[in-house]
Design a protein around this motif. Structure first.
Motif, short mmCIF file in Angstrom:
data_model
loop_
_atom_site.label_atom_id
_atom_site.label_comp_id
_atom_site.label_asym_id
_atom_site.label_seq_id
_atom_site.Cartn_x
_atom_site.Cartn_y
_atom_site.Cartn_z
N MET A 26 0.78 -1.02 -0.06
CA MET A 26 -0.03 0.11 0.06
C MET A 26 0.79 1.15 -0.01
SD MET A 26 -3.29 0.88 2.46
CE MET A 26 -2.65 1.92 3.81
N SER A 27 1.75 1.30 0.85
CA SER A 27 2.64 2.58 0.78
C SER A 27 3.45 2.65 -0.08
CB SER A 27 3.43 2.43 2.37
OG SER A 27 4.29 1.46 2.29
N ASP A 28 3.79 1.62 -0.87
CA ASP A 28 4.73 1.53 -2.10
C ASP A 28 3.89 2.08 -3.28
OD1 ASP A 28 6.98 0.09 -1.28
OD2 ASP A 28 6.54 -1.57 -2.32
N ILE A 29 2.80 1.86 -3.32
CA ILE A 29 1.84 2.39 -4.24
C ILE A 29 1.64 3.85 -4.23
CG2 ILE A 29 -0.54 2.61 -5.26
CD1 ILE A 29 -0.89 -0.33 -4.74
N ALA A 30 1.56 4.46 -2.98
CA ALA A 30 1.46 5.72 -2.51
C ALA A 30 2.89 6.44 -2.69
CB ALA A 30 1.25 5.82 -1.01
N THR A 31 4.02 5.79 -2.41
CA THR A 31 5.31 6.32 -2.79
C THR A 31 5.30 6.63 -4.38
OG1 THR A 31 5.94 4.71 -1.43
CG2 THR A 31 7.54 6.29 -1.85
N ASN A 32 4.98 5.49 -4.89
CA ASN A 32 4.87 5.55 -6.57
C ASN A 32 4.16 6.63 -7.02
OD1 ASN A 32 6.25 4.24 -8.55
ND2 ASN A 32 5.05 2.32 -8.45
N ASN A 33 2.86 6.66 -6.56
CA ASN A 33 2.11 7.85 -6.87
C ASN A 33 2.73 9.18 -6.97
OD1 ASN A 33 0.02 6.60 -8.01
ND2 ASN A 33 -1.34 6.80 -6.08
N ALA A 34 3.42 9.35 -5.61
CA ALA A 34 4.04 10.69 -5.17
C ALA A 34 5.07 10.96 -6.42
CB ALA A 34 4.32 10.62 -3.71
N ALA A 35 5.68 9.70 -6.62
CA ALA A 35 6.92 10.26 -7.59
C ALA A 35 6.70 10.51 -8.75
CB ALA A 35 7.92 8.82 -7.57
N VAL A 36 5.32 9.89 -9.33
CA VAL A 36 5.04 9.85 -10.63
C VAL A 36 4.31 11.55 -10.68
CG1 VAL A 36 3.06 9.64 -12.25
CG2 VAL A 36 4.30 7.75 -11.34
N LEU A 37 3.48 11.97 -9.57
CA LEU A 37 3.17 13.32 -9.42
C LEU A 37 4.09 14.19 -9.69
CD1 LEU A 37 0.01 12.78 -7.28
CD2 LEU A 37 0.00 13.88 -9.36
N ALA A 38 5.34 14.03 -8.89
CA ALA A 38 6.22 14.88 -8.51
C ALA A 38 6.86 15.16 -9.82
CB ALA A 38 7.38 14.59 -7.53
N GLU A 39 7.27 14.10 -10.85
CA GLU A 39 7.69 14.17 -12.08
C GLU A 39 6.83 15.33 -13.07
OE1 GLU A 39 9.01 10.69 -13.60
OE2 GLU A 39 9.16 11.72 -15.59
N GLN A 40 5.53 14.82 -13.10
CA GLN A 40 4.60 15.56 -13.77
C GLN A 40 4.64 16.98 -13.34
OE1 GLN A 40 1.00 13.60 -13.04
NE2 GLN A 40 1.17 12.29 -15.02
N GLN A 41 4.47 17.17 -12.07
CA GLN A 41 4.52 18.64 -11.61
C GLN A 41 5.86 19.51 -12.08
OE1 GLN A 41 3.20 18.18 -7.60
NE2 GLN A 41 4.37 19.97 -7.40
N THR A 42 7.07 18.73 -12.13
CA THR A 42 8.26 19.12 -12.59
C THR A 42 8.01 19.60 -14.05
OG1 THR A 42 9.19 17.61 -10.98
CG2 THR A 42 10.95 19.24 -12.29
N ASN A 43 7.60 18.77 -15.11
CA ASN A 43 7.24 18.85 -16.16
C ASN A 43 6.53 20.28 -16.52
OD1 ASN A 43 9.32 17.06 -17.08
ND2 ASN A 43 7.44 15.31 -17.09
N ASP A 44 5.44 20.10 -15.76
CA ASP A 44 4.68 21.14 -15.97
C ASP A 44 5.19 22.62 -15.60
OD1 ASP A 44 2.38 19.47 -16.54
OD2 ASP A 44 1.51 19.77 -15.01
N GLY A 45 5.73 22.70 -14.57
CA GLY A 45 6.64 23.72 -14.23
C GLY A 45 7.62 24.16 -15.19
N LYS A 46 8.22 23.30 -15.85
CA LYS A 46 9.23 23.51 -16.93
C LYS A 46 8.51 24.27 -18.10
CE LYS A 46 12.71 20.17 -16.15
NZ LYS A 46 13.18 18.85 -16.58
N THR A 47 7.02 23.67 -18.54
CA THR A 47 6.48 24.11 -19.58
C THR A 47 6.02 25.61 -19.27
OG1 THR A 47 5.55 21.90 -19.86
CG2 THR A 47 4.42 23.71 -21.07
N LEU A 48 5.41 25.74 -18.09
CA LEU A 48 5.06 27.17 -17.69
C LEU A 48 6.36 28.04 -17.56
CD1 LEU A 48 2.61 26.72 -14.74
CD2 LEU A 48 2.26 27.71 -17.05
N PHE A 49 7.50 27.64 -17.23
CA PHE A 49 8.74 28.41 -17.46
C PHE A 49 9.01 29.00 -18.74
CE2 PHE A 49 13.16 29.72 -17.40
CZ PHE A 49 13.25 30.34 -16.52
N GLY A 50 8.96 27.86 -19.61
CA GLY A 50 9.08 28.26 -21.06
C GLY A 50 8.18 29.18 -21.78
N PHE A 51 7.06 29.19 -21.22
CA PHE A 51 5.98 30.10 -21.83
C PHE A 51 6.05 31.46 -21.18
CE2 PHE A 51 1.66 31.99 -22.25
CZ PHE A 51 1.48 31.79 -23.62
N TRP A 52 6.59 31.43 -20.02
CA TRP A 52 7.05 32.68 -19.63
C TRP A 52 8.18 33.25 -20.36
CZ3 TRP A 52 5.15 36.14 -15.95
CH2 TRP A 52 5.99 36.93 -15.34
#
Lengths: 127, 201
Positions: free
Chosen positions: B1-27
């Motif tokens: 259970m906690s494995d899945i949670a950690t995995n989710n967190a990792a995936v979300l964190a990565e997506q967030q970083t990518n979104d942040g990069k896209t937004l910065f590029g647009f800026w």
């Protein structure tokens, strides 16, 4: 299980920097600055130079207000790349605009009718 | 259970970083767009006195009309912010409503601007009349072109929100759009001040 993952989602979503009060403050301040500039221009109470200075100050103030409240620049966490780019942009814009005005006015000033006459006469074959 | 949670967190964190990069590029794009406007402002500042014997800004522009135009755009910038807040709450109806109001106000602004352009051109004060009017139409027209593109983009985004709801990509695009729209309002502050207020001062 359900609860855990939803907690995780909450913890990792970006912290919402935007808030309703921020947008309302920015909107009200922008309106005040706009109306102030408008009234100052239409009611000729100030001298010309004072009015120009006041209008430029009001525009800069509104620029800062909107950058802070609408674009959330002050809320960025370190490293502040967006702020850095913004500052660079402002410097470039000032150099470009003030530099153009300076150079072109200077040219204008140096090209007095007398000088132009002399120059044209010289071009015609040195009379 | 906690494995899945950690995995989710990792995936979300990565997506967030990518979104942040896209937004910065647009800026970064927006900041370079500022340089385009800066060169047009510089041209206007240099040429605004060259009226070739024609009327200057003081006689050509109606200030109350410009004030209404300014309020339409300023309010649309505000309602665009409200649409973003609603989108962050995943409130579909509210987001669509605020985007609709933003679109309507943007359209009012654009129609008012084109009406004014038409009036100037009919009165014989088109862009070919003088250096002053050439630089005026180029500066204000470029801003109007940005607004037009913004309106098309907004319509596409609103229909996407309405049909598909809030996907990660839609939210990212909404954030980019709101940056763009607020930026256009900021450019307008300077057109309002430099072209219209200083022109009448």
């Amino acid at each position: 299980m359900e609860e855990v993952s939803s907690n995780v989602v909450h913890a990792t979503l970006p912290r919402k920097q935007a808030s309703l009060s921020g947008y309302i403050n920015g909107f009200i301040l922008s309106i005040i600055f706009t109306v102030w500039a408008y009234v100052a221009t239409t009611h000729h109470t100030w001298t010309h130079n004072k009015l120009i200075a006041a209008l430029l100050v009001l525009a800069s103030a509104q620029f800062l207000v909107q950058v802070f409240f609408f674009l959330h620049i002050g809320h960025e966490t370190k490293p502040r790349w967006k702020l850095l780019l913004l500052v660079m942009m402002v410097i470039f814009v000032l150099i470009l605009v003030l530099g153009s005005i300076w150079i072109m006015n200077n040219l204008n000033y140096r090209m007095t009718p007398d000088q132009m006459n002399t120059y044209m006469l010289k071009q015609d074959g040195g009379i | 259970m906690s494995d899945i949670a950690t995995n989710n967190a990792a995936v979300l964190a990565e997506q967030q970083t990518n979104d942040g990069k896209t937004l910065f590029g647009f800026w970064a794009y927006i900041m370079t767009d500022c340089l385009l406007f800066a060169s047009l402002f510089a041209t206007y500042a240099v040429l605004h006195g060259n009226t070739a014997g024609g009327e200057s800004g003081r006689d050509l522009f109606s200030l109350p009309y410009i004030l209404v135009e300014t309020f339409a755009l300023l309010t649309s910038s505000f309602t665009c912010g409200l649409a973003m807040l609603a989108a962050n709450r995943h409130a579909k109806r509210q987001t669509a409503l605020w985007l609709g109001i933003t679109f309507a106000l943007g359209l009012v602004f654009l129609v008012m601007e084109l009406t004014e352009f038409g009036r100037l051109a009919r009165e014989g004060n088109g862009w070919q009349r003088s250096g002053f009017l050439s630089s005026y139409f180029t500066l204000v027209g470029t801003h109007g072109l940005h607004i037009t593109i913004g309106l098309v983009w907004m319509a596409a985004l609103a229909s996407r929100v309405w049909l598909k709801g809030f996907t990660r990509a839609t939210l990212r695009r909404l954030s980019m759009f709101s940056l763009f729209w607020h930026f256009l309002d900021i450019v307008w502050i300077f057109i309002f001040t430099i072209v219209y207020m200083l022109g009448a001062a």
